[in-house]
Design an enzyme around this catalytic site. Structure first.
Site, mmCIF file in Angstrom:
data_model
loop_
_atom_site.group_PDB
_atom_site.id
_atom_site.type_symbol
_atom_site.label_atom_id
_atom_site.label_comp_id
_atom_site.label_asym_id
_atom_site.label_seq_id
_atom_site.Cartn_x
_atom_site.Cartn_y
_atom_site.Cartn_z
ATOM 1 N N SER A 156 0.855 -1.187 0.000
ATOM 2 C CA SER A 156 0.000 0.000 0.000
ATOM 3 C C SER A 156 0.887 1.232 0.000
ATOM 4 C CB SER A 156 -0.868 0.009 1.271
ATOM 5 O OG SER A 156 -1.557 1.233 1.387
ATOM 6 N N TYR A 193 -1.637 -1.333 10.441
ATOM 7 C CA TYR A 193 -1.777 -1.542 8.992
ATOM 8 C C TYR A 193 -0.532 -1.071 8.256
ATOM 9 C CZ TYR A 193 -3.672 -1.204 4.237
ATOM 10 O OH TYR A 193 -3.870 -1.335 2.887
HETATM 11 P P1 NAD Z 1 -11.465 -6.267 -0.380
HETATM 12 O O1 NAD Z 1 -11.956 -6.242 1.033
HETATM 13 O O2 NAD Z 1 -12.396 -5.832 -1.456
HETATM 14 O O3 NAD Z 1 -10.887 -7.706 -0.723
HETATM 15 C C1 NAD Z 1 -10.095 -8.402 0.186
HETATM 16 C C2 NAD Z 1 -10.202 -9.878 -0.061
HETATM 17 O O4 NAD Z 1 -9.324 -10.539 0.865
HETATM 18 C C3 NAD Z 1 -11.592 -10.460 0.179
HETATM 19 O O5 NAD Z 1 -11.864 -11.407 -0.822
HETATM 20 C C4 NAD Z 1 -11.485 -11.128 1.558
HETATM 21 O O6 NAD Z 1 -12.357 -12.247 1.696
HETATM 22 C C5 NAD Z 1 -10.038 -11.586 1.507
HETATM 23 N N1 NAD Z 1 -9.477 -11.783 2.845
HETATM 24 C C6 NAD Z 1 -9.439 -10.906 3.876
HETATM 25 N N2 NAD Z 1 -8.848 -11.483 4.941
HETATM 26 C C7 NAD Z 1 -8.504 -12.742 4.566
HETATM 27 C C8 NAD Z 1 -7.878 -13.826 5.218
HETATM 28 N N3 NAD Z 1 -7.501 -13.733 6.509
HETATM 29 N N4 NAD Z 1 -7.666 -14.960 4.518
HETATM 30 C C9 NAD Z 1 -8.061 -15.075 3.232
HETATM 31 N N5 NAD Z 1 -8.696 -14.088 2.574
HETATM 32 C C10 NAD Z 1 -8.911 -12.938 3.237
HETATM 33 O O7 NAD Z 1 -10.176 -5.326 -0.347
HETATM 34 P P2 NAD Z 1 -9.100 -4.854 -1.433
HETATM 35 O O8 NAD Z 1 -9.080 -3.386 -1.343
HETATM 36 O O9 NAD Z 1 -9.314 -5.509 -2.732
HETATM 37 O O10 NAD Z 1 -7.779 -5.392 -0.716
HETATM 38 C C11 NAD Z 1 -6.820 -6.198 -1.325
HETATM 39 C C12 NAD Z 1 -5.454 -5.747 -0.874
HETATM 40 O O11 NAD Z 1 -5.222 -4.418 -1.343
HETATM 41 C C13 NAD Z 1 -5.226 -5.709 0.623
HETATM 42 O O12 NAD Z 1 -3.969 -6.279 0.927
HETATM 43 C C14 NAD Z 1 -5.210 -4.233 0.936
HETATM 44 O O13 NAD Z 1 -4.426 -3.923 2.069
HETATM 45 C C15 NAD Z 1 -4.625 -3.671 -0.324
HETATM 46 N N6 NAD Z 1 -4.868 -2.253 -0.571
HETATM 47 C C16 NAD Z 1 -6.134 -1.789 -0.788
HETATM 48 C C17 NAD Z 1 -6.322 -0.444 -1.019
HETATM 49 C C18 NAD Z 1 -7.694 0.124 -1.264
HETATM 50 O O14 NAD Z 1 -7.861 1.357 -1.240
HETATM 51 N N7 NAD Z 1 -8.713 -0.671 -1.480
HETATM 52 C C19 NAD Z 1 -5.238 0.429 -1.030
HETATM 53 C C20 NAD Z 1 -3.965 -0.078 -0.810
HETATM 54 C C21 NAD Z 1 -3.798 -1.421 -0.596
#
Ligand code: NAD
Length: 262
Positions: free
Chosen positions: A144, A159
């Site tokens: 991130s 985080y």
């Molecule tokens: P999201 O919540 O839409 O998707 C996350 C997915 O991870 C879901 O399918 C959930 O079921 C799965 N998950 C969560 N905990 C889990 C676990 N313990 N075991 C297995 N699966 C698990 O979120 P996203 O935004 O798509 O997040 C994906 C990644 O992107 C994360 O690592 C997050 O930190 C990172 N990220 C997101 C953003 C943002 O703004 N959305 C920004 C920077 C980084």
């Protein structure tokens, strides 16, 4: 145009049931990769699998909590058993977890975030190495901007620390695994429109530690808003494919320059 380097490759995608993982899994499958979902919400993954199958691809899910060592080991083994190889690992599952002032953040909440985001990444890579070593491959880790270039999301100390740790781990792994032709890179998205808010607990007391910042023209100079999971998926496809064959040990920001402002 289809990237031919992904045809018949096997990709393991954690957190593929939603958001960035979902869009990336769909795109990898569209370019010919077989996708094994590691997700703790298999129902969500099944919906994406149905979409992949509709577009003529192959996919499966291994119900996995990435913070559970045995589930991770078995999940990756299931992909190797089903298709005989693992070539691409997208260690992407993650949560925002609890955001609170440090003195109020419980050790349990700290550990939950670390266990899923950082230990989960380590274990996903650890149990894939055995398989990746056979033919070489590509590992992509979702970090991130937080913890790398942005430190202004007050209360997100757990985080941000987990996301910084992922990048250090990525660099160690890239050096260690280069001799096996395994590339390891990280991606650092800014705000992306996903379901991550469902795994976010921002406590009211974060107000007490916030340092006010003003961006009268907005804090997202390029897009004036969040990016889309599909934009991140394009980067994941690039890093998974032979188009990035000389890129390893690199953290790529995908944030429309948001993190340089704040
Ligand atoms: P999201 O919540 O839409 O998707 C996350 C997915 O991870 C879901 O399918 C959930 O079921 C799965 N998950 C969560 N905990 C889990 C676990 N313990 N075991 C297995 N699966 C698990 O979120 P996203 O935004 O798509 O997040 C994906 C990644 O992107 C994360 O690592 C997050 O930190 C990172 N990220 C997101 C953003 C943002 O703004 N959305 C920004 C920077 C980084």
């Amino acid at each position: 145009m289809r990237d031919k380097s992904l045809i018949n490759k096997v990709a393991v995608v954690s957190g593929g049931g939603s958001g960035i993982g979902r869009a990336s899994a769909l795109l990898l499958a569209k370019h010919g990769a077989k996708v094994c979902f590691l997700d703790r919400s298999p129902d969500e993954a099944e919906k994406v699998i149905a979409e992949i199958k509709e577009q003529g691809g192959e996919a499966m899910v291994a119900e996995t909590d990435v913070s559970n060592e045995e589930m991770v080991r078995k999940g990756i083994q299931a992909a190797a058993d089903a298709w005989g190889r693992v070539d691409i690992v997208f260690a992407n599952a993650g949560i925002n977890g609890t955001w609170a002032p440090i003195e109020e953040l419980s050790v349990e909440d700290w550990e939950t975030t670390m266990d899923i985001n950082l230990k989960g990444t380590f274990m996903t890579v650890k149990y894939a190495v055995l398989h990746l070593k056979k033919n070489g491959g590509s590992v992509i880790i979702t970090s991130s901007i937080n913890g790398n270039r942005t430190f202004s999301n007050f209360g997100s100390s757990a985080y941000s620390t987990s996301k910084a740790g992922q990048v250090a781990f990525m660099k160690m792994a890239a050096l260690e695994l280069a001799q096996f032709k395994i590339r390891v890179n990280a991606i650092s998205p800014g705000a992306i429109e996903t379901n991550i808010d469902e795994n976010t607990n921002i406590t009211d007391s974060v107000d007490k530690i916030e340092i006010p910042m003003k961006f009268p023209k907005g804090s997202q100079p390029l897009a004036q808003g969040s990016g889309s999971p599909e934009q991140v998926a394009d980067l994941v496809l690039f890093l998974a494919s032979d188009a990035s064959s000389h890129i390893t040990g690199t953290n790529i920001y995908i944030d429309g320059v948001e993190s340089l402002l704040r």
